[in-house]
Design an enzyme around this catalytic site. Structure first.
Site, PDB file in Angstrom:
ATOM      1  N   GLU A   1     -80.552 -37.429  -2.785  1.00  0.00           N
ATOM      2  CA  GLU A   1     -80.975 -39.030  -3.210  1.00  0.00           C
ATOM      3  C   GLU A   1     -81.867 -40.058  -2.506  1.00  0.00           C
ATOM      4  OE1 GLU A   1     -77.936 -40.553  -5.052  1.00  0.00           O
ATOM      5  OE2 GLU A   1     -78.033 -38.334  -6.646  1.00  0.00           O
TER       6      GLU A   1
ATOM      7  N   ASN B   1     -83.165 -32.625  -2.771  1.00  0.00           N
ATOM      8  CA  ASN B   1     -83.065 -32.951  -4.367  1.00  0.00           C
ATOM      9  C   ASN B   1     -82.521 -34.697  -5.357  1.00  0.00           C
ATOM     10  OD1 ASN B   1     -81.210 -31.222  -6.299  1.00  0.00           O
ATOM     11  ND2 ASN B   1     -79.496 -32.393  -5.615  1.00  0.00           N
TER      12      ASN B   1
ATOM     13  N   HIS C   1     -80.722 -35.773 -14.918  1.00  0.00           N
ATOM     14  CA  HIS C   1     -79.100 -35.762 -15.077  1.00  0.00           C
ATOM     15  C   HIS C   1     -79.469 -36.746 -16.677  1.00  0.00           C
ATOM     16  CE1 HIS C   1     -76.028 -34.903 -12.241  1.00  0.00           C
ATOM     17  NE2 HIS C   1     -76.502 -35.210 -12.051  1.00  0.00           N
TER      18      HIS C   1
ATOM     19  N   GLU D   1     -79.082 -30.356 -11.073  1.00  0.00           N
ATOM     20  CA  GLU D   1     -77.093 -31.215 -12.250  1.00  0.00           C
ATOM     21  C   GLU D   1     -77.873 -31.011 -13.680  1.00  0.00           C
ATOM     22  OE1 GLU D   1     -76.481 -33.656  -9.083  1.00  0.00           O
ATOM     23  OE2 GLU D   1     -76.658 -32.755  -7.531  1.00  0.00           O
TER      24      GLU D   1
ATOM     25  N   ASP E   1     -77.449 -32.052 -17.019  1.00  0.00           N
ATOM     26  CA  ASP E   1     -76.848 -32.590 -18.550  1.00  0.00           C
ATOM     27  C   ASP E   1     -77.439 -33.562 -19.017  1.00  0.00           C
ATOM     28  OD1 ASP E   1     -76.546 -35.124 -16.407  1.00  0.00           O
ATOM     29  OD2 ASP E   1     -74.219 -34.057 -15.484  1.00  0.00           O
TER      30      ASP E   1
HETATM   31  O1  G3I Z   1     -60.648 -36.665  -4.981  1.00  0.00           O
HETATM   32  C1  G3I Z   1     -60.269 -37.880  -5.253  1.00  0.00           C
HETATM   33  C2  G3I Z   1     -58.643 -37.972  -5.309  1.00  0.00           C
HETATM   34  O2  G3I Z   1     -57.744 -38.560  -4.536  1.00  0.00           O
HETATM   35  C3  G3I Z   1     -58.428 -39.017  -6.038  1.00  0.00           C
HETATM   36  O3  G3I Z   1     -56.902 -39.221  -6.367  1.00  0.00           O
HETATM   37  C4  G3I Z   1     -59.113 -39.245  -7.170  1.00  0.00           C
HETATM   38  C5  G3I Z   1     -58.921 -40.941  -7.489  1.00  0.00           C
HETATM   39  O4  G3I Z   1     -60.229 -41.261  -8.667  1.00  0.00           O
HETATM   40  O5  G3I Z   1     -60.581 -39.542  -7.230  1.00  0.00           O
HETATM   41  C6  G3I Z   1     -61.057 -38.145  -6.340  1.00  0.00           C
HETATM   42  O6  G3I Z   1     -62.629 -37.997  -5.887  1.00  0.00           O
HETATM   43  C7  G3I Z   1     -63.894 -38.670  -6.438  1.00  0.00           C
HETATM   44  C8  G3I Z   1     -64.521 -36.625  -6.304  1.00  0.00           C
HETATM   45  O7  G3I Z   1     -65.240 -37.231  -7.442  1.00  0.00           O
HETATM   46  C9  G3I Z   1     -63.518 -35.818  -6.608  1.00  0.00           C
HETATM   47  O8  G3I Z   1     -62.903 -35.659  -8.183  1.00  0.00           O
HETATM   48  C10 G3I Z   1     -63.819 -39.581  -6.586  1.00  0.00           C
HETATM   49  O9  G3I Z   1     -63.106 -41.014  -6.878  1.00  0.00           O
HETATM   50  C11 G3I Z   1     -65.710 -39.696  -7.209  1.00  0.00           C
HETATM   51  O10 G3I Z   1     -66.547 -40.554  -7.154  1.00  0.00           O
HETATM   52  C12 G3I Z   1     -65.775 -38.461  -7.599  1.00  0.00           C
HETATM   53  O11 G3I Z   1     -67.842 -38.385  -8.382  1.00  0.00           O
HETATM   54  C13 G3I Z   1     -67.992 -37.277  -7.766  1.00  0.00           C
HETATM   55  C14 G3I Z   1     -69.750 -38.122  -7.753  1.00  0.00           C
HETATM   56  O12 G3I Z   1     -70.737 -37.266  -7.105  1.00  0.00           O
HETATM   57  C15 G3I Z   1     -69.312 -39.188  -6.916  1.00  0.00           C
HETATM   58  O13 G3I Z   1     -70.823 -40.045  -6.130  1.00  0.00           O
HETATM   59  C16 G3I Z   1     -68.279 -36.607  -8.982  1.00  0.00           C
HETATM   60  O14 G3I Z   1     -67.387 -35.823  -9.133  1.00  0.00           O
HETATM   61  C17 G3I Z   1     -69.283 -35.423  -8.898  1.00  0.00           C
HETATM   62  O15 G3I Z   1     -69.795 -34.790  -9.943  1.00  0.00           O
HETATM   63  C18 G3I Z   1     -70.840 -36.100  -8.770  1.00  0.00           C
HETATM   64  O16 G3I Z   1     -71.890 -35.404  -8.616  1.00  0.00           O
HETATM   65  C19 G3I Z   1     -73.409 -36.073  -7.986  1.00  0.00           C
HETATM   66  C20 G3I Z   1     -74.136 -35.937  -7.271  1.00  0.00           C
HETATM   67  O17 G3I Z   1     -72.744 -35.427  -5.987  1.00  0.00           O
HETATM   68  C21 G3I Z   1     -75.151 -35.802  -6.760  1.00  0.00           C
HETATM   69  N1  G3I Z   1     -76.047 -36.050  -7.771  1.00  0.00           N
HETATM   70  C22 G3I Z   1     -75.261 -37.376  -9.323  1.00  0.00           C
HETATM   71  C23 G3I Z   1     -74.159 -36.736  -9.043  1.00  0.00           C
HETATM   72  C24 G3I Z   1     -73.656 -37.602 -10.633  1.00  0.00           C
HETATM   73  O18 G3I Z   1     -72.862 -38.381  -9.479  1.00  0.00           O
END
Ligand code: G3I
Length: 404
Positions: free
Chosen positions: A148, A189, A225, A252, A254
């Site tokens: 990105e 990516n 996405h 990715e 969806d």
């Molecule tokens: O690990 C913490 C946890 O300890 C805490 O309790 C919880 C509370 O909200 O947060 C947890 O972290 C979260 C993490 O995912 C793991 O679940 C973050 O808040 C959350 O922001 C994070 O979101 C991820 C996101 O990327 C962040 O940008 C998504 O799971 C993940 O699917 C998403 O993936 C991205 C790709 O890497 C790049 N392309 C877009 C895609 C979707 O956004």
């Protein structure tokens, strides 16, 4: 009657309950895969489906290999989250797509807010990549090296890497990754690059830039996405191949509904859209696989980021298959057996032999037989409707019936 090896393998499948990866491979792809995340791995029913290699041949850690987790403070590396998913993939016999090395997001503040000059930040990037890629050496089919890096208008996104190093950070990252694991496929990516436009042109520019700097770049990952109603094009993929990569992938995927609860017509359109993406990949020889960004609505990232939207995956929150699953399965099956399905691919040269009486279309011929998994009906279908002995034509959705 002549069967290909792949088709013979298909016919030996015990049932139609889990088959996306098996069918994808028979259709000439390398895998059909899914992202997953650490928190979900305590859900036994979820993991059972995720670990079925007939269904998913590839896993991507949704979070655990990102900088925030792997080097939370300078020089201090942690691999426990990423390793959990790498180990699961290895024990299941699944490919691992590794994600991601240089990204402005989920970047610890010691990097994003540090005071760097080009020498110090170069060292930080090199150290990060050599350690992380080195740790996973031999385990990653591919790495998303840079993620990105573009704005929607195709200009470079402002981030600490670009601010300090300019566009030289692309080649720096790709060189470091290639040095740490020469056999991993190295990808750029991004999202919203599935169709021609300014951002797609930006990706072409990056591929050329990296190559011109003498670095290795193997692939472009189209995150995909998408929103229900949108469709990807093949010309974007072809532009990446033209710029010099040897492979592309949907990394990715969806397809979200923009309002919930979902209606049956929304789910039907979504199924159609999933079918379109699958066909687009099948139709481009360089497209090696499709990864969905987790496989169930239960664990999708979308509701948290786009409140009121979602239901974007192919299994619902109760782990039941949705119409989209059926359509993806049917499209892959049709490509695997040469039984139609709308693909124009030339890739499936080893998988196209079916039977001398199976048709690829026509006007509902009667002297024909559709093999197991092949399409036998659906709106607009004008091909054969007679299923091979032992199978019956079952309605998957209004557009697709399949011999099962
Ligand atoms: O690990 C913490 C946890 O300890 C805490 O309790 C919880 C509370 O909200 O947060 C947890 O972290 C979260 C993490 O995912 C793991 O679940 C973050 O808040 C959350 O922001 C994070 O979101 C991820 C996101 O990327 C962040 O940008 C998504 O799971 C993940 O699917 C998403 O993936 C991205 C790709 O890497 C790049 N392309 C877009 C895609 C979707 O956004």
């Amino acid at each position: 009657m002549l069967y290909s090896t792949a088709l013979t393998a298909l016919l030996a499948l015990p049932g139609a309950s889990a088959q996306l990866n098996k069918l994808a491979k028979a259709a000439g792809l390398l895998y059909f895969g899914s992202a997953t995340d650490n928190g979900e791995l305590s859900d036994r029913s979820y993991v059972n489906i995720l670990s079925n290699t007939d269904e998913f041949g590839q896993l991507t850690p949704g979070n655990g290999q990102k900088w925030q987790y792997t080097e939370p403070s300078r020089g201090s590396f942690s691999y426990s989250s990423g390793d959990q998913i790498a180990s699961l993939a290895a024990s299941n016999g699944q490919l691992l797509r590794c994600h991601t090395l240089v990204w402005y997001s989920q970047l610890p503040s010691w990097v994003s807010s540090g005071s760097w000059n080009s020498q110090t930040l170069t060292s930080v990037v090199n150290t990060h990549i050599s350690n992380v890629v080195g740790h996973y050496k031999g385990k990653c089919y591919a790495w998303d090296v840079v993620n990105e890096a573009l704005n929607e208008d195709g200009t470079y996104r402002t981030n600490v890497f670009y601010n300090v190093l300019g566009d030289s950070y692309f080649a720096l990252a790709f060189k470091a990754a290639a040095a740490a694991d020469p056999n991993a496929k190295l990808y750029y990516n991004d999202y919203n690059i599935e169709n021609p436009g300014s951002k797609q042109a930006g990706v072409v520019k990056i591929v050329k830039l990296v190559k011109a700097a003498g670095a290795k770049i193997d692939g472009v990952g189209m995150q995909a996405h998408l929103i229900v109603g949108s469709t990807p094009s093949q010309s974007a993929m072809q532009s990446y191949v033209g710029a010099g990569v040897t492979e592309v992938a949907y990394t990715e995927l969806d397809i979200r509904l923009s309002s919930l609860p979902s209606s049956s017509s929304g789910l039907a359109q979504q199924a159609n859209d999933y079918g379109t993406v699958t066909k687009a990949c099948l139709a481009e020889k360089a497209c090696i696989g499709i990864t969905i960004w987790d496989y169930t609505d239960k664990y999708s990232w979308i509701p948290g980021v786009f409140p009121g939207q979602g239901d974007a995956l192919i299994y619902d929150s109760n782990l039941n298959k949705k119409p989209a699953w059926t359509t993806v399965s049917s499209v892959l099956a049709a490509a695997a057996t040469g039984g139609g399905g709308g693909t124009t691919t030339t890739r499936a040269t080893t998988t196209t032999m079916v039977t001398s009486t199976t048709t690829q279309g026509g006007s509902n011929p009667t002297s024909c037989t559709v093999v197991q998994w092949g399409q036998c009906g659906g709106q607009g279908w004008s091909g054969c409707t007679v299923c091979a002995a032992g199978t019956t034509c079952q309605v998957g959705n209004p557009w697709y019936s399949q011999c099962l």
